[in-house]
Design a protein around this motif. Structure first.
Motif, mmCIF file in Angstrom:
data_model
loop_
_atom_site.group_PDB
_atom_site.id
_atom_site.type_symbol
_atom_site.label_atom_id
_atom_site.label_comp_id
_atom_site.label_asym_id
_atom_site.label_seq_id
_atom_site.Cartn_x
_atom_site.Cartn_y
_atom_site.Cartn_z
ATOM 1 N N MET A 151 -2.402 2.073 -4.575
ATOM 2 C CA MET A 151 -2.347 3.493 -4.083
ATOM 3 C C MET A 151 -4.137 3.704 -3.662
ATOM 4 O O MET A 151 -5.028 3.849 -4.695
ATOM 5 C CB MET A 151 -2.018 4.425 -5.020
ATOM 6 C CG MET A 151 -2.031 5.920 -4.540
ATOM 7 S SD MET A 151 -1.112 6.206 -3.176
ATOM 8 C CE MET A 151 -1.310 8.019 -2.645
ATOM 9 N N ASP A 152 -4.446 3.953 -2.519
ATOM 10 C CA ASP A 152 -5.833 4.003 -2.095
ATOM 11 C C ASP A 152 -6.733 2.999 -2.777
ATOM 12 O O ASP A 152 -7.814 3.051 -3.086
ATOM 13 C CB ASP A 152 -6.309 5.310 -2.548
ATOM 14 C CG ASP A 152 -5.650 6.651 -1.943
ATOM 15 O OD1 ASP A 152 -5.241 6.438 -0.757
ATOM 16 O OD2 ASP A 152 -5.129 7.706 -2.586
ATOM 17 N N LYS A 182 0.824 -1.072 -0.066
ATOM 18 C CA LYS A 182 -0.082 -0.104 -0.233
ATOM 19 C C LYS A 182 0.764 1.370 -0.030
ATOM 20 O O LYS A 182 1.567 1.365 0.926
ATOM 21 C CB LYS A 182 -0.902 0.130 1.129
ATOM 22 C CG LYS A 182 -1.733 -1.307 1.296
ATOM 23 C CD LYS A 182 -2.645 -1.257 2.466
ATOM 24 C CE LYS A 182 -3.648 -2.389 2.648
ATOM 25 N NZ LYS A 182 -4.495 -2.304 3.727
ATOM 26 N N LEU A 183 0.930 1.877 -0.988
ATOM 27 C CA LEU A 183 1.843 2.910 -1.533
ATOM 28 C C LEU A 183 1.656 4.199 -0.418
ATOM 29 O O LEU A 183 2.424 5.096 0.102
ATOM 30 C CB LEU A 183 1.657 3.513 -2.750
ATOM 31 C CG LEU A 183 2.766 4.403 -3.044
ATOM 32 C CD1 LEU A 183 4.227 3.855 -3.301
ATOM 33 C CD2 LEU A 183 2.480 4.928 -4.741
ATOM 34 N N GLU A 184 0.266 4.406 -0.065
ATOM 35 C CA GLU A 184 -0.130 5.425 0.936
ATOM 36 C C GLU A 184 0.393 5.354 2.190
ATOM 37 O O GLU A 184 0.185 6.099 3.004
ATOM 38 C CB GLU A 184 -1.561 5.829 0.702
ATOM 39 C CG GLU A 184 -2.269 4.729 1.416
ATOM 40 C CD GLU A 184 -2.869 3.335 0.619
ATOM 41 O OE1 GLU A 184 -3.792 2.618 0.810
ATOM 42 O OE2 GLU A 184 -2.239 3.337 -0.618
ATOM 43 N N ILE A 208 -1.482 0.408 -9.298
ATOM 44 C CA ILE A 208 -0.751 1.172 -10.332
ATOM 45 C C ILE A 208 0.423 0.551 -10.764
ATOM 46 O O ILE A 208 0.794 -0.450 -10.250
ATOM 47 C CB ILE A 208 -0.581 2.529 -9.355
ATOM 48 C CG1 ILE A 208 0.642 2.346 -8.319
ATOM 49 C CG2 ILE A 208 -1.699 3.533 -9.144
ATOM 50 C CD1 ILE A 208 0.892 3.520 -7.380
ATOM 51 N N ASP A 263 1.974 15.574 -8.324
ATOM 52 C CA ASP A 263 1.480 14.428 -8.257
ATOM 53 C C ASP A 263 1.825 13.469 -7.188
ATOM 54 O O ASP A 263 2.924 12.860 -7.390
ATOM 55 C CB ASP A 263 1.810 13.671 -9.800
ATOM 56 C CG ASP A 263 1.000 12.354 -10.142
ATOM 57 O OD1 ASP A 263 0.739 11.503 -8.993
ATOM 58 O OD2 ASP A 263 0.569 11.924 -10.976
ATOM 59 N N ARG A 264 1.099 13.058 -6.485
ATOM 60 C CA ARG A 264 1.390 12.597 -5.024
ATOM 61 C C ARG A 264 1.889 10.940 -5.204
ATOM 62 O O ARG A 264 2.993 10.557 -4.699
ATOM 63 C CB ARG A 264 0.249 12.510 -4.061
ATOM 64 C CG ARG A 264 0.577 11.823 -2.630
ATOM 65 C CD ARG A 264 -0.584 11.943 -1.694
ATOM 66 N NE ARG A 264 -0.335 10.934 -0.520
ATOM 67 C CZ ARG A 264 0.099 11.661 0.619
ATOM 68 N NH1 ARG A 264 0.974 12.815 0.535
ATOM 69 N NH2 ARG A 264 0.531 10.835 1.499
ATOM 70 N N SER A 265 0.993 10.306 -6.129
ATOM 71 C CA SER A 265 1.310 8.913 -6.512
ATOM 72 C C SER A 265 2.895 8.807 -6.993
ATOM 73 O O SER A 265 3.356 7.951 -6.600
ATOM 74 C CB SER A 265 0.233 8.363 -7.290
ATOM 75 O OG SER A 265 -1.187 8.334 -6.732
ATOM 76 N N GLN A 266 2.817 9.479 -7.824
ATOM 77 C CA GLN A 266 4.213 9.337 -8.830
ATOM 78 C C GLN A 266 5.484 10.199 -7.859
ATOM 79 O O GLN A 266 6.528 9.175 -7.984
ATOM 80 C CB GLN A 266 4.237 10.318 -10.057
ATOM 81 C CG GLN A 266 3.318 9.927 -11.189
ATOM 82 C CD GLN A 266 3.879 8.434 -11.624
ATOM 83 O OE1 GLN A 266 4.894 7.972 -11.914
ATOM 84 N NE2 GLN A 266 2.789 7.369 -11.391
#
Length: 331
Positions: free
Chosen positions: A316-317, A237-239, A321, A256-259
């Motif tokens: 991610m959430d 879980k990236l978050e 991804i 871009d938070r995910s990137q």
């Protein structure tokens, strides 16, 4: 490096680093004779660091030496092994050699005191460049208790120690690609130049972990190594990635938070531990590590056993991804 200068350096600066390890014979023999402590196996690892590739040109030679040693001690910690001895092979560049030699030995001496290891031998030579440091480290682990990458099991939780991405940001700052505030800059620089191997956790690793690896190439790449070796699927879980305050400050500036999170977890050189443990063992590991002052974060789980090869799923959430890069590779 040839002539009396090489032998004088070994006698005066390197041989004292072997004192306390009788099998090293004060570096006067062709090799060391080492016996693991009773009831133990050797865990043996090696890493090579190259100036301009793994540490900057004109780095403080003491810091370069310490990073080279610590990179190996981090591997031992991931296997549940306690540091015991190491060998050092050095290729000195012909230009600037003398300026590096004294600081190099000073750096090793500092970390020998911290991690209770001794120099067992090695080799020194010189070439036009670049400066290269190769360390082989020996760790003692009770027989049959070494932790490998291949032991992850479905239902395991995946944990990571410390925080991630700091070393990568420290490198960005060194390259002029990131301009943090001074306190952040000092912290990130230290995380890049002087990693903290989790040797204090080696006993907990062998007591609780089914599988483990140190994060040298990046969280995603190294976790995927566990998945592949264990023939299982791991979801991360990236978050939930643990970040330091300086890393969070950088993250807030990114569009871009995910990137940005993907960039942090693929930058490498964190030298934290990723572990796969049962739910009960994970709880015990987190509590024991906390008492030793090391924060641990749950990042995911082992979801299934594959038919032939494992894999890594990054969420991610709750949504999968696809990273453009999983981590550092030499070629």
């Amino acid at each position: 490096m040839s002539g009396s200068g090489e032998f004088d350096y070994i006698r005066t600066r390197l041989a004292p680093l072997s004192l306390g390890l009788p099998g090293a014979a004060a570096l006067t023999d062709d090799g060391a004779v080492l016996t693991p402590p009773e009831g133990c196996d050797w865990a043996v690892t090696a890493d090579t660091l190259i100036e301009g590739r793994h540490f900057p040109h004109n780095e403080d030679p003491a810091l370069a030496a310490r990073k080279a040693l610590r990179a190996n001690l981090s591997d031992l910690a991931a296997m549940g092994a306690d540091p015991h001895a190491y060998m050092a092979c050095v290729v000195w560049p012909e230009t600037g050699r003398e300026a590096r030699m004294s600081g190099f030995a000073d750096g090793l001496a500092l970390d020998q005191d911290i991690f209770s290891v001794h120099l067992a031998g090695g080799d020194t030579t010189s070439a036009p460049g670049p400066w290269m440091i190769s360390i082989t480290a020996f760790g003692a682990v009770p027989k049959g208790q070494a932790v490998r990458r291949s032991g992850a099991q479905p239902g395991d939780q995946v944990l990571v120690t410390g925080t991630l991405g700091d070393a990568g940001l420290g490198l960005k700052a060194r390259q002029g690609l990131h301009a943090p505030a001074k306190l952040d800059a000092d912290y990130l620089a230290r995380r890049f130049t002087l990693p903290e191997p989790r040797c204090a956790l080696s006993g907990l690793v062998r007591q609780h972990a089914h599988a483990a690896i140190d994060v040298s190439d990046g969280l995603l790449a190294d976790t995927r190594h566990i998945a592949d070796a264990s023939n299982c699927t791991i979801e991360l879980k990236l978050e939930d990635v643990p970040l330091s305050k300086p890393a969070r400050h950088w993250l807030l500036q990114q569009p871009d938070r995910s990137q940005a999170l993907l960039e942090l977890v693929s930058s490498g050189d964190d030298y934290e531990l990723v572990l796969s443990l049962s739910a009960d063992a994970a709880r015990d590991f987190i509590g024991a590590a906390s008492r030793l002052g090391v924060p641990v974060t749950r990042l995911g789980e082992v979801t299934s056993k594959g038919d032939s090869q494992g894999g890594l799923i990054v969420l991610m959430d709750g949504e999968p991804i696809t990273p453009s890069s999983f981590g550092f590779t030499h070629f």
